[in-house]
Design a protein around this motif. Structure first.
Motif, mmCIF file in Angstrom:
data_model
loop_
_atom_site.group_PDB
_atom_site.id
_atom_site.type_symbol
_atom_site.label_atom_id
_atom_site.label_comp_id
_atom_site.label_asym_id
_atom_site.label_seq_id
_atom_site.Cartn_x
_atom_site.Cartn_y
_atom_site.Cartn_z
ATOM 1 N N GLU A 188 -16.026 -38.205 20.161
ATOM 2 C CA GLU A 188 -16.047 -37.350 21.568
ATOM 3 C C GLU A 188 -14.838 -36.593 21.515
ATOM 4 O O GLU A 188 -13.476 -36.812 21.200
ATOM 5 C CB GLU A 188 -15.896 -38.137 22.778
ATOM 6 C CG GLU A 188 -15.720 -37.247 23.987
ATOM 7 C CD GLU A 188 -15.612 -38.296 25.073
ATOM 8 O OE1 GLU A 188 -15.152 -37.724 26.277
ATOM 9 O OE2 GLU A 188 -15.476 -39.481 25.029
ATOM 10 N N LYS A 189 -14.940 -35.377 21.056
ATOM 11 C CA LYS A 189 -13.919 -34.404 21.122
ATOM 12 C C LYS A 189 -13.236 -33.975 22.252
ATOM 13 O O LYS A 189 -13.846 -33.995 23.341
ATOM 14 C CB LYS A 189 -14.677 -32.847 20.277
ATOM 15 C CG LYS A 189 -15.076 -33.115 18.880
ATOM 16 C CD LYS A 189 -13.953 -33.276 18.002
ATOM 17 C CE LYS A 189 -14.264 -33.377 16.560
ATOM 18 N NZ LYS A 189 -14.934 -31.929 16.057
ATOM 19 N N ILE A 190 -11.984 -33.639 22.116
ATOM 20 C CA ILE A 190 -11.105 -33.462 23.317
ATOM 21 C C ILE A 190 -11.475 -31.927 23.725
ATOM 22 O O ILE A 190 -11.827 -31.057 23.046
ATOM 23 C CB ILE A 190 -9.585 -33.540 22.713
ATOM 24 C CG1 ILE A 190 -8.929 -33.702 24.090
ATOM 25 C CG2 ILE A 190 -9.252 -32.199 21.996
ATOM 26 C CD1 ILE A 190 -7.147 -33.908 23.854
ATOM 27 N N VAL A 191 -11.482 -31.964 25.164
ATOM 28 C CA VAL A 191 -11.831 -30.400 25.509
ATOM 29 C C VAL A 191 -10.890 -29.482 25.132
ATOM 30 O O VAL A 191 -11.459 -28.457 24.570
ATOM 31 C CB VAL A 191 -11.883 -30.460 27.121
ATOM 32 C CG1 VAL A 191 -12.059 -29.257 27.840
ATOM 33 C CG2 VAL A 191 -12.946 -31.567 27.620
ATOM 34 N N LYS A 192 -9.469 -29.668 25.293
ATOM 35 C CA LYS A 192 -8.706 -28.648 24.797
ATOM 36 C C LYS A 192 -7.439 -29.294 23.809
ATOM 37 O O LYS A 192 -6.943 -30.081 24.566
ATOM 38 C CB LYS A 192 -8.162 -27.770 25.952
ATOM 39 C CG LYS A 192 -6.990 -26.764 25.503
ATOM 40 C CD LYS A 192 -6.597 -25.978 26.825
ATOM 41 C CE LYS A 192 -5.518 -25.272 26.662
ATOM 42 N NZ LYS A 192 -5.586 -24.231 25.394
ATOM 43 N N SER A 193 -7.500 -28.748 22.750
ATOM 44 C CA SER A 193 -6.429 -29.456 21.810
ATOM 45 C C SER A 193 -4.764 -29.155 22.284
ATOM 46 O O SER A 193 -4.564 -28.159 23.033
ATOM 47 C CB SER A 193 -6.565 -28.844 20.408
ATOM 48 O OG SER A 193 -5.456 -29.388 19.710
ATOM 49 N N LYS A 194 -4.059 -29.884 22.105
ATOM 50 C CA LYS A 194 -2.672 -29.768 22.493
ATOM 51 C C LYS A 194 -1.716 -29.111 21.233
ATOM 52 O O LYS A 194 -0.518 -28.987 21.332
ATOM 53 C CB LYS A 194 -1.849 -31.142 22.632
ATOM 54 C CG LYS A 194 -2.645 -32.108 23.624
ATOM 55 C CD LYS A 194 -2.021 -33.122 23.999
ATOM 56 C CE LYS A 194 -1.889 -34.367 22.941
ATOM 57 N NZ LYS A 194 -3.311 -34.983 22.580
ATOM 58 N N ILE A 195 -2.569 -28.841 20.322
ATOM 59 C CA ILE A 195 -1.888 -28.473 18.878
ATOM 60 C C ILE A 195 -0.963 -27.465 19.069
ATOM 61 O O ILE A 195 -0.066 -27.204 18.380
ATOM 62 C CB ILE A 195 -2.762 -28.485 17.853
ATOM 63 C CG1 ILE A 195 -2.054 -28.495 16.432
ATOM 64 C CG2 ILE A 195 -3.820 -26.996 17.909
ATOM 65 C CD1 ILE A 195 -2.878 -28.884 15.130
ATOM 66 N N GLU A 196 -1.518 -26.249 19.822
ATOM 67 C CA GLU A 196 -0.965 -25.030 20.019
ATOM 68 C C GLU A 196 0.760 -25.387 20.712
ATOM 69 O O GLU A 196 1.409 -24.492 20.688
ATOM 70 C CB GLU A 196 -1.603 -24.109 20.819
ATOM 71 C CG GLU A 196 -3.018 -23.619 20.122
ATOM 72 C CD GLU A 196 -2.649 -22.921 18.880
ATOM 73 O OE1 GLU A 196 -1.669 -22.387 18.416
ATOM 74 O OE2 GLU A 196 -3.542 -23.233 17.978
ATOM 75 N N GLU A 197 0.888 -26.388 21.299
ATOM 76 C CA GLU A 197 1.906 -26.572 22.110
ATOM 77 C C GLU A 197 3.046 -27.296 21.296
ATOM 78 O O GLU A 197 4.184 -27.553 21.786
ATOM 79 C CB GLU A 197 1.586 -27.501 23.471
ATOM 80 C CG GLU A 197 0.650 -27.161 24.248
ATOM 81 C CD GLU A 197 0.357 -28.143 25.199
ATOM 82 O OE1 GLU A 197 0.967 -29.049 25.311
ATOM 83 O OE2 GLU A 197 -0.757 -28.190 25.792
ATOM 84 N N VAL A 198 2.713 -27.713 20.003
ATOM 85 C CA VAL A 198 3.741 -28.217 19.173
ATOM 86 C C VAL A 198 4.543 -27.440 18.198
ATOM 87 O O VAL A 198 3.889 -26.491 17.540
ATOM 88 C CB VAL A 198 2.950 -29.642 18.235
ATOM 89 C CG1 VAL A 198 3.733 -30.112 17.441
ATOM 90 C CG2 VAL A 198 2.073 -30.520 19.352
#
Length: 354
Positions: free
Chosen positions: A10-20
């Motif tokens: 189940e994939k996450i709706v919106k990734s947090k990666i851009e915040e890192v």
């Protein structure tokens, strides 16, 4: 049972990666998007799923909180020269995980769940593997008891989880340590060889006292006499004395580190004289005083190769040789890093390509 496993994703709706900020990664504080979860009940593993990294709900009576049935592992994923995700020696972590499980009266995790699940999770979150040199994706498999029952007996249900976090260096500078001669981490016949949560909980108070005195870590000594060296807080310890690589043997009071094994293997392949034996505090202090100790360092998945700059024993501080002049530990660090990232050929089968 293995044939019926369903590795649902189940994939996450919106990734947090851009915040890192991948150039500034404090160790263990930034977590990737997904995690793997498997459940054990009625004598079998089931409900294997990869889903969003998220909180877990449980009852206050959760067995792990009361009786300490919890174990974990630590390993790392890297990018090779082609940008592909690779993991360093995961089979060794899988084997050690189940050794810990057996000692803590917990069910073994099947290879298909551990290895296939780990690979699938890394593939889902491969963009979280840092591109910067010296960084990696830390992988944390762990298991804990989930019975909702107050009573001293092994739990009948468990949860196995793997999550990941991009990390930088555990120690950014050479460390200052002291020989711990009052408190003990483990004893013969105990659980010192297992990667159990209880080992780390018991070590926190004396480590905190040492940190309040200006040390980064302690080096544990044997519980009966406090004369023989065992390991440091998050790493095994090694010394180069008279040109010989010396380290305490992995036994029931000392964790059998995978980085430890890797360093010893490379050293032997290079033709270096290696001794796995009892190492006394007195021997190390005498070698320092006679300028025969040229290197002292810790080795571990998190710390990799961590140089020891100072050792204190009974309030006397010993300054060790300059890190820049330490031939073996600096060379073996580069060697392992080059193998992990594909700069050098993996002739030992250590690198697992996802």
């Amino acid at each position: 049972m293995l044939e019926t496993l369903n590795f649902e994703v189940e994939k996450i709706v919106k990734s947090k990666i851009e915040e890192v900020d991948f150039t500034n990664l404090p160790f263990g504080k930034v977590f990737s998007d997904h995690m793997l979860v498997a459940e054990y009940s009625d004598g079998e593993w089931k409900n294997v799923k990869i889903g969003p990294y998220q909180p877990i709900s449980f009852e206050p009576s959760l067995a792990a909180l009361h009786y300490g049935q919890a174990i974990f592992e630590g390993l790392k994923a890297y990018r090779n020269q082609q940008g592909e995700p690779v993991v360093f020696r995961p089979e060794a972590n899988f084997e050690r995980f189940n050794i810990s499980a057996k000692r803590m009266c917990m069910p073994e995790v099947p290879e298909e769940i551990f290895m296939k699940g780990l690979a699938q999770l890394i593939d889902v979150d491969k963009n979280w593997i840092p591109k910067e040199e010296g960084f990696a994706l830390y992988i944390r498999p762990f298991m804990f008891a989930t019975d909702e029952f107050i009573g001293v007996r092994p739990s009948q249900t468990y949860k196995f989880i793997i999550f990941t976090c991009p990390v930088g260096a555990y120690y950014s500078q050479p460390v200052k340590v002291k020989f711990e001669t009052e408190y003990s981490r483990s004893c013969e016949g105990g659980i010192g060889f297992a990667k159990a949560a209880a080992n780390y909980g018991a070590s926190m108070y004396p480590t905190q006292l040492a940190q309040q005195q200006g040390f980064d870590q302690v080096i544990w000594t044997d519980a009966s006499e406090h004369e023989y060296i065992e390991e440091s807080g998050v790493m095994n310890v090694m010394f180069v004395i008279d040109g010989v690589l010396v380290t305490p043997p992995a036994k029931d009071t000392i964790l059998k580190g995978i980085t430890r094994d890797s360093v010893l293997t490379v050293a032997r392949d290079w033709g270096m004289n290696v001794e796995e034996r009892k190492v006394s505090v007195a021997e190390v202090i005498k070698a320092i005083e006679e300028n025969r100790l040229t290197e002292a360092f810790g080795v571990g998945t998190a710390a990799v190769v961590s140089q020891i700059a100072e050792i204190t024993y009974k309030d006397k501080k010993y300054i060790l040789p300059e890190v820049a002049g330490r031939d073996f530990s600096n060379k073996v660090y580069r060697e392992l890093d080059d193998i992990k990232t594909g700069k050098k050929a993996d002739t030992r089968g250590w690198v697992f390509k996802v």
